[in-house]
Design a protein around this motif. Structure first.
Motif, PDB file in Angstrom:
ATOM      1  N   PRO A  44     -80.612  62.822-109.657  1.00  0.00           N
ATOM      2  CA  PRO A  44     -81.994  63.324-109.648  1.00  0.00           C
ATOM      3  C   PRO A  44     -82.310  64.241-108.469  1.00  0.00           C
ATOM      4  O   PRO A  44     -83.225  65.051-108.546  1.00  0.00           O
ATOM      5  CB  PRO A  44     -82.837  62.037-109.560  1.00  0.00           C
ATOM      6  CG  PRO A  44     -81.935  60.927-109.954  1.00  0.00           C
ATOM      7  CD  PRO A  44     -80.567  61.349-109.521  1.00  0.00           C
ATOM      8  N   LYS A  45     -81.566  64.107-107.368  1.00  0.00           N
ATOM      9  CA  LYS A  45     -81.824  64.977-106.220  1.00  0.00           C
ATOM     10  C   LYS A  45     -81.216  66.361-106.437  1.00  0.00           C
ATOM     11  O   LYS A  45     -81.862  67.382-106.244  1.00  0.00           O
ATOM     12  CB  LYS A  45     -81.255  64.341-104.948  1.00  0.00           C
ATOM     13  CG  LYS A  45     -81.514  65.165-103.697  1.00  0.00           C
ATOM     14  CD  LYS A  45     -80.990  64.457-102.457  1.00  0.00           C
ATOM     15  CE  LYS A  45     -81.244  65.298-101.200  1.00  0.00           C
ATOM     16  NZ  LYS A  45     -80.730  64.616 -99.989  1.00  0.00           N
ATOM     17  N   LEU A  46     -79.939  66.381-106.851  1.00  0.00           N
ATOM     18  CA  LEU A  46     -79.273  67.668-107.093  1.00  0.00           C
ATOM     19  C   LEU A  46     -79.604  68.229-108.470  1.00  0.00           C
ATOM     20  O   LEU A  46     -79.328  69.400-108.750  1.00  0.00           O
ATOM     21  CB  LEU A  46     -77.753  67.496-106.949  1.00  0.00           C
ATOM     22  CG  LEU A  46     -77.261  67.000-105.584  1.00  0.00           C
ATOM     23  CD1 LEU A  46     -75.765  66.787-105.600  1.00  0.00           C
ATOM     24  CD2 LEU A  46     -77.653  67.967-104.483  1.00  0.00           C
ATOM     25  N   GLN A  47     -80.145  67.367-109.324  1.00  0.00           N
ATOM     26  CA  GLN A  47     -80.538  67.735-110.692  1.00  0.00           C
ATOM     27  C   GLN A  47     -79.384  68.364-111.468  1.00  0.00           C
ATOM     28  O   GLN A  47     -79.477  69.470-111.995  1.00  0.00           O
ATOM     29  CB  GLN A  47     -81.753  68.677-110.665  1.00  0.00           C
ATOM     30  CG  GLN A  47     -82.993  67.989-110.113  1.00  0.00           C
ATOM     31  CD  GLN A  47     -84.229  68.834-110.234  1.00  0.00           C
ATOM     32  OE1 GLN A  47     -84.527  69.339-111.305  1.00  0.00           O
ATOM     33  NE2 GLN A  47     -84.945  68.988-109.136  1.00  0.00           N
ATOM     34  N   ARG A  58     -72.568  62.831-102.922  1.00  0.00           N
ATOM     35  CA  ARG A  58     -73.049  63.982-102.156  1.00  0.00           C
ATOM     36  C   ARG A  58     -74.521  63.834-101.774  1.00  0.00           C
ATOM     37  O   ARG A  58     -74.911  64.090-100.649  1.00  0.00           O
ATOM     38  CB  ARG A  58     -72.885  65.271-102.967  1.00  0.00           C
ATOM     39  CG  ARG A  58     -71.451  65.573-103.371  1.00  0.00           C
ATOM     40  CD  ARG A  58     -70.628  66.055-102.202  1.00  0.00           C
ATOM     41  NE  ARG A  58     -69.256  66.343-102.594  1.00  0.00           N
ATOM     42  CZ  ARG A  58     -68.296  66.658-101.735  1.00  0.00           C
ATOM     43  NH1 ARG A  58     -68.554  66.700-100.449  1.00  0.00           N
ATOM     44  NH2 ARG A  58     -67.075  66.899-102.153  1.00  0.00           N
ATOM     45  N   SER A  59     -75.344  63.416-102.731  1.00  0.00           N
ATOM     46  CA  SER A  59     -76.789  63.371-102.485  1.00  0.00           C
ATOM     47  C   SER A  59     -77.238  62.080-101.825  1.00  0.00           C
ATOM     48  O   SER A  59     -78.250  62.039-101.137  1.00  0.00           O
ATOM     49  CB  SER A  59     -77.537  63.526-103.814  1.00  0.00           C
ATOM     50  OG  SER A  59     -77.294  62.383-104.648  1.00  0.00           O
ATOM     51  N   GLY A  60     -76.507  60.985-102.072  1.00  0.00           N
ATOM     52  CA  GLY A  60     -76.878  59.697-101.516  1.00  0.00           C
ATOM     53  C   GLY A  60     -78.010  59.004-102.239  1.00  0.00           C
ATOM     54  O   GLY A  60     -78.553  58.016-101.737  1.00  0.00           O
ATOM     55  N   VAL A  61     -78.399  59.492-103.430  1.00  0.00           N
ATOM     56  CA  VAL A  61     -79.474  58.838-104.189  1.00  0.00           C
ATOM     57  C   VAL A  61     -78.888  58.080-105.376  1.00  0.00           C
ATOM     58  O   VAL A  61     -77.754  58.329-105.801  1.00  0.00           O
ATOM     59  CB  VAL A  61     -80.536  59.861-104.684  1.00  0.00           C
ATOM     60  CG1 VAL A  61     -81.127  60.630-103.519  1.00  0.00           C
ATOM     61  CG2 VAL A  61     -79.940  60.827-105.715  1.00  0.00           C
ATOM     62  N   VAL A  62     -79.685  57.154-105.923  1.00  0.00           N
ATOM     63  CA  VAL A  62     -79.239  56.349-107.055  1.00  0.00           C
ATOM     64  C   VAL A  62     -79.113  57.239-108.286  1.00  0.00           C
ATOM     65  O   VAL A  62     -80.007  58.021-108.613  1.00  0.00           O
ATOM     66  CB  VAL A  62     -80.223  55.189-107.327  1.00  0.00           C
ATOM     67  CG1 VAL A  62     -79.796  54.409-108.568  1.00  0.00           C
ATOM     68  CG2 VAL A  62     -80.302  54.268-106.117  1.00  0.00           C
ATOM     69  N   GLN A  92     -75.317  71.577-113.732  1.00  0.00           N
ATOM     70  CA  GLN A  92     -76.551  72.342-113.537  1.00  0.00           C
ATOM     71  C   GLN A  92     -76.599  72.868-112.097  1.00  0.00           C
ATOM     72  O   GLN A  92     -77.445  72.498-111.292  1.00  0.00           O
ATOM     73  CB  GLN A  92     -77.763  71.468-113.862  1.00  0.00           C
ATOM     74  CG  GLN A  92     -77.917  71.162-115.358  1.00  0.00           C
ATOM     75  CD  GLN A  92     -76.755  70.362-115.950  1.00  0.00           C
ATOM     76  OE1 GLN A  92     -76.418  69.303-115.460  1.00  0.00           O
ATOM     77  NE2 GLN A  92     -76.138  70.883-117.007  1.00  0.00           N
ATOM     78  N   LEU A  93     -75.644  73.736-111.795  1.00  0.00           N
ATOM     79  CA  LEU A  93     -75.516  74.340-110.463  1.00  0.00           C
ATOM     80  C   LEU A  93     -75.511  75.858-110.603  1.00  0.00           C
ATOM     81  O   LEU A  93     -75.437  76.400-111.703  1.00  0.00           O
ATOM     82  CB  LEU A  93     -74.211  73.889-109.805  1.00  0.00           C
ATOM     83  CG  LEU A  93     -73.974  72.384-109.656  1.00  0.00           C
ATOM     84  CD1 LEU A  93     -72.539  72.115-109.225  1.00  0.00           C
ATOM     85  CD2 LEU A  93     -74.950  71.792-108.650  1.00  0.00           C
ATOM     86  N   TRP A  94     -75.547  76.530-109.445  1.00  0.00           N
ATOM     87  CA  TRP A  94     -75.416  77.984-109.454  1.00  0.00           C
ATOM     88  C   TRP A  94     -74.025  78.429-109.030  1.00  0.00           C
ATOM     89  O   TRP A  94     -73.567  79.488-109.407  1.00  0.00           O
ATOM     90  CB  TRP A  94     -76.459  78.607-108.512  1.00  0.00           C
ATOM     91  CG  TRP A  94     -77.853  78.585-109.081  1.00  0.00           C
ATOM     92  CD1 TRP A  94     -78.224  78.093-110.297  1.00  0.00           C
ATOM     93  CD2 TRP A  94     -79.037  79.073-108.442  1.00  0.00           C
ATOM     94  NE1 TRP A  94     -79.569  78.236-110.466  1.00  0.00           N
ATOM     95  CE2 TRP A  94     -80.104  78.838-109.347  1.00  0.00           C
ATOM     96  CE3 TRP A  94     -79.308  79.672-107.218  1.00  0.00           C
ATOM     97  CZ2 TRP A  94     -81.417  79.199-109.042  1.00  0.00           C
ATOM     98  CZ3 TRP A  94     -80.607  80.031-106.911  1.00  0.00           C
ATOM     99  CH2 TRP A  94     -81.650  79.800-107.813  1.00  0.00           C
ATOM    100  N   TRP A  95     -73.373  77.621-108.187  1.00  0.00           N
ATOM    101  CA  TRP A  95     -72.062  78.016-107.660  1.00  0.00           C
ATOM    102  C   TRP A  95     -70.974  77.425-108.552  1.00  0.00           C
ATOM    103  O   TRP A  95     -70.842  76.220-108.686  1.00  0.00           O
ATOM    104  CB  TRP A  95     -71.911  77.508-106.230  1.00  0.00           C
ATOM    105  CG  TRP A  95     -70.550  77.729-105.616  1.00  0.00           C
ATOM    106  CD1 TRP A  95     -69.705  76.765-105.175  1.00  0.00           C
ATOM    107  CD2 TRP A  95     -69.902  78.969-105.352  1.00  0.00           C
ATOM    108  NE1 TRP A  95     -68.561  77.319-104.656  1.00  0.00           N
ATOM    109  CE2 TRP A  95     -68.643  78.675-104.741  1.00  0.00           C
ATOM    110  CE3 TRP A  95     -70.239  80.311-105.581  1.00  0.00           C
ATOM    111  CZ2 TRP A  95     -67.750  79.666-104.345  1.00  0.00           C
ATOM    112  CZ3 TRP A  95     -69.340  81.300-105.185  1.00  0.00           C
ATOM    113  CH2 TRP A  95     -68.128  80.983-104.585  1.00  0.00           C
TER     114      TRP A  95
END
Length: 949
Positions: A175-178, A367-371, A426-429
């Motif tokens: 959810p953080k990096l979406q 990477r994000s550290g979120v659930v 769902q990234l740009w790189w």
């Protein structure tokens, strides 16, 4: 040569010369041999896993290069989609620059390329410090033009073969990096949480067998109840037989939900009733597909409660027949805030049965550290079932071998239960998906927009937009063995080096990378007969390097050791700062500081690359986990010093001397013949171990020969000849010294490249070796004619004789320089022959005044005794020692040893200590006890022997 080995003075200069002179390039001669490096992340820095695996790859490459193969170790790095995007976003934020979204996609990607040009080569610089003989001129990057073209080609062909499709499925969602992430990017952590037992009212006045008008379900995620599609029970559960097919009223949202029967439900767990939320749980998703339940998504991509649930059929298409209303007070709430609100409402409505503490495995994004949330999203997938079948057969029929073999079972278990592969992120790189959409949402796949318009006859006024998603980094990595060699062009490199020979990798990515490489390669690369080609013939699976106590190395534990710190050394203050500098938690930082100060009170000394590589090689057993051992690193630094000092001895006795380079008669001593035979045995054994990927045994074999046989024994045995031998004997021994050292350096070079090159440059002219570098010399080959068994047996007899005398000196506290006389009892004719032939050797090396053979049956005086086979060596004690003083000394030592035994036994008899101490501490104490008891026994034996004089 310098009097002391100083790695820092030679390593970087040697490596620069090797690279500049092109020694790492394939020779173009001989049979091809190729290893593809697992591409490290462009954001990365060298860690123990890299150092371990790369040491093995370099050793194999150097070995094959010296053995006449056309050897290529292919270099390359991975673009690391999420990691790189995060690094550059953090950099922009630190510089108070515009955000990614403010910049826009094109400008942001430009920033990433700028960052890569400036800072993206850290790990490649560090890898050079390890001595890696990679062909740097062929270095590839998973986003370079050639690999990008290969990725597009593979995507388009798979789509044309109906093996790529787009669909709505459940994925790991950050959810953080979406973005969707792979299982490998999910870190499951043990967390103390709760399990909530909720009452779900039965519809239509139904009752349970116990008379209740509700079912109790247990859940660790109450917020997902908004998306429940069913309550499941086991079909064999007699308590609920009558309720199967009935309905409950889902609390809070008041939807009617069916009660279904499924074997997935464990009757023994909780009440035997399970809520089924197919859109928010992977197990429930499978149950939902089996029962054709609606999939109800209640979370946004940022993990907030939706205004209204999104309902889908199991094929991912929208289900407009079902409604999933969400109460207004919950709409827009963050997921954990929604959890609290739902629990409070259930408690108010008397629908909360109880709350119990519960240990959960909670998935976090590494990477994000979120659930992480299981979430229904539109993604691109590869159908892999048929490819997996072909890839499985390749291992079954032996075209690909796993070492150790047991990892084949892990491979098979994954491949025989394989699911379609989610390849979009769902990234740009990254590699942007080569798919375009028109205004109606119709999709067109092609290598570029021009090709799409041409193939589908689309006019210029039809607006097309490219898919915003990029491909999973594992997708481009799956093409690694053939894309790096120029595919889709049928290049000379591809024809020469593919299939590659060995893949060195960790067990944790057998599925994520190894299996996918096998599937993709065998689908796209065929031989001249159309048979699918494997990407590599052998997969060598390494273990995970842990700390000395067996814990996984991690920054949060503060037990990470940087390989370069072990090479160059680091002060305690610098090490503490390195481990705690960026920590936001003061208590954790303090804990790590104390641990570091305890472990490395003096910091870490410089050990040099060769010592590190030799240690890693010695630890490379076939087990999964490897505990790091600083003491072994220190020991192998001493080993490097030993080799250096032995080489100085050889050079001092051979440089500017006649070593037979210009001919001349030579006579080999018994010791010369022995060491030449032992060298051949070592060559044969070393080759066998390398060929069988037993690198630990390679290190053991090289260490045993170098330290124990060459340095400790042979060099000692040369002194009588060099000091007193005839000219032809001295020439023979000098020639043997040069021959054995030069061969030994070549034998050790794949593992210890720097020290062997430095010494070889000095010894090569004496050995008449041609060429500029040791790495282009032939690897030693076993020569049976140089093994003289009788010479080996005779020297082993000599060694036992000398060791026997030395042991007695040590036990009886007799000075090693005091000449003594020995008597021999039960000497056979063979013993007497060896004695007659080697009396001077024995007297010189064992410091013996005289050697006398006792007549058969004669007992001899009271003596200390050692055995060489059946023959006894007797050293009469009378006159050698002060009996009273020695007995007093021994009694004092016995008293001290008895106290030590009592102390250790007392500690191990303490029940509290035994119950609370870690296993490794108990093992150490038990070892101390055994050592103390053995020492006491020997002291008492000596006391009795002296008393008898």
């Amino acid at each position: 040569m310098e009097t002391k080995f100083n790695p820092s003075s030679i390593e970087q200069a040697l490596y620069q010369a090797w690279e500049e002179k092109g020694y790492f390039k394939p020779s173009g001669q001989g049979e091809a041999y190729c290893i593809m490096i697992p591409p490290p992340n462009v954001t990365g820095s060298l860690h123990m896993g890299h150092a371990f695996q790369q040491t093995i790859m370099d050793a194999l490459t150097r070995y094959k290069r010296m053995d006449g193969y056309n050897a290529l170790w292919q270099m390359g790095t991975d673009h690391a989609g999420i990691a790189t995007q995060m690094v550059v976003e953090r950099k922009l934020a630190a510089e108070n620059g515009p955000s990614r979204h403010e910049l826009g996609r094109e400008k942001f990607i430009e920033k990433i390329w700028d960052w890569k040009a400036e800072s993206g080569g850290t790990i490649t610089k560090q890898m050079r410090r390890l001595g890696n003989s990679l062909d740097w001129e062929r270095e590839r990057f998973t986003m370079d033009e050639g690999l990008s073209n290969a990725v597009k080609e593979v995507f388009v062909r798979l789509y044309q073969d109906d093996l790529i499709y787009r669909g709505k499925r459940l994925v790991n969602w950050d959810p953080k990096l979406q973005t969707a992430i792979s299982d490998l990017e999910v870190e499951n952590k043990d967390k103390q949480g709760s399990i909530w037992h909720l009452r779900y009212p039965l519809a239509d006045g139904q009752k349970t067998a116990t008379g209740h008008d509700y079912l109790v379900v247990a859940t660790t995620r109450p917020e997902t109840m908004l998306g429940d599609s069913a309550v499941a029970v086991n079909p064999k559960d007699e308590r609920y037989q009558d309720l199967i097919g009935k309905e409950i009223i889902l609390p809070i949202v008041n939807r009617r939900v069916p009660i279904i029967a499924d074997d997935y439900v464990d009757m023994e767990f909780g009440t035997g009733c399970v809520k089924i939320t197919p859109a928010h749980d992977f197990n429930d998703y499978e149950v939902g597909k089996r029962h054709q339940l609606p999939l109800i998504n209640v979370l946004s991509p940022t993990a907030e409660i939706l205004v209204s649930g999104e309902v889908y059929f199991t094929d991912g298409t929208a289900n407009t027949q079902e409604k999933a209303e969400i109460p207004e007070n919950l709409q827009g709430l963050e997921r954990f805030a929604a959890r609290k609100a739902i629990i409070a409402q259930l408690e108010t409505e008397a629908l909360l049965e109880k709350i119990e503490p519960h240990n959960n495995k909670v998935p976090y994004g590494d990477r994000s550290g979120v659930v992480i949330e299981p979430l229904l999203t539109d993604q691109w997938y590869v159908r892999v079932a048929e490819m997996a079948k072909t890839a499985t057969e390749a291992v079954e029929n032996g075209d690909i071998q796993f070492v150790p073999k047991q990892y084949e079972n892990m491979y098979f278990s994954w491949m025989r239960d394989i699911q379609d592969w989610c390849i979009s992120r769902q990234l740009w790189w990254g590699h942007r998906i080569p798919a375009w959409y028109d205004e109606s949402g119709k999709v067109y796949v092609g290598r570029n927009e021009e090709e799409v318009r041409k193939n589908h006859n689309l006019s210029a006024d039809i607006e097309l937009s490219q898919d915003d998603d990029v491909l999973d980094t594992w997708f481009s990595s799956a093409l690694w063995t053939f894309s790096t060699l120029g595919w889709p062009e049928n290049t000379d490199d591809l024809k020469t080096f593919h299939p590659t020979d060995v893949l060195v990798t960790g067990f944790d990515i057998i599925f994520f990378w190894v299996a996918r490489m096998i599937m993709m390669t065998m689908h796209f690369i065929k031989d001249e007969n159309g048979k699918p080609q494997v990407p590599f013939k052998t997969v060598y699976v390494t273990g995970l390097i842990r700390d000395e106590e067996g814990n996984k190395m991690s920054k949060s534990k503060g037990n990470v050791i940087d390989p370069l710190d072990m090479i160059d050394g680091i002060s305690l203050d610098a090490l503490v700062e390195k481990r705690t500098g960026n920590m936001m938690q003061p208590k954790l930082a303090e804990k790590i500081k104390k641990r570091t100060e305890k472990e490395f009170a003096q910091g870490i000394e410089a050990h040099g690359t060769d010592a590190l590589r030799f240690t890693l090689t010695a630890l490379a057993s076939t087990g999964r986990d490897i505990n790091w051992d600083m003491k072994r690193l220190e020991g192998y630094r001493n080993f490097c010093n030993k080799i250096w000092n032995a080489s100085r001895y050889v050079l001092m006795n051979t440089e500017a001397q006649d070593c037979g380079q210009k001919g001349g008669e030579t006579e080999l001593s018994l010791a010369d013949k022995w060491i030449l035979g032992r060298l051949q045995e070592t060559i044969q054994t070393t080759r066998q171990h390398i060929d069988n990927y037993r690198f630990d045994l390679v290190a053991q074999t090289l260490y045993e020969f170098s330290w124990n046989q060459f340095c400790d024994w042979y060099l000692e045995l040369t002194k009588p000849v060099l000091n007193e031998g005839s000219e032809i004997q001295q020439r023979g021994t000098r020639q043997t010294l040069v021959t054995v050292l030069e061969s030994l350096l070549r034998l050790m070079h794949p593992v210890m490249p720097f020290i062997t090159e430095e010494i070889w440059q000095r010894i090569a002219p004496l050995a008449k070796a041609n060429g500029e570098t040791i790495m282009q010399q032939p690897y030693p080959v076993y020569q049976a004619q140089l093994v003289e068994e009788s010479a080996i047996a005779d020297v082993e007899w000599l060694k036992q004789f000398i060791l026997g005398v030395r042991n007695i000196r040590g036990e009886m506290n007799i000075s090693p320089n005091k000449p003594i006389s020995v008597l021999l009892r039960n000497a056979s004719s063979d013993d007497q022959r060896r004695l007659n032939n080697n009396k001077n050797f024995l007297q010189s090396l064992a410091k013996l005044e005289s050697i006398e053979v006792l007549p058969a049956g004669e007992k001899g005086p009271a003596s200390a005794t050692a055995f060489v086979g059946d023959m006894e060596i007797l050293i009469p004690m009378a006159g050698l020692i002060d009996k009273g003083a020695e007995l007093a000394r021994l009694q004092k030592a016995i008293d001290k040893a008895e106290k030590e035994v009592a102390r250790v036994v007392g500690k191990l008899s303490n029940e509290k200590f035994v119950n609370n101490a870690p296993a490794h501490v108990l093992d150490k104490e038990k070892a101390k006890q055994a050592e103390a008891e053995s020492a006491l026994h020997k002291l008492k034996e000596q006391f009795n022997e002296i008393s008898a004089i």
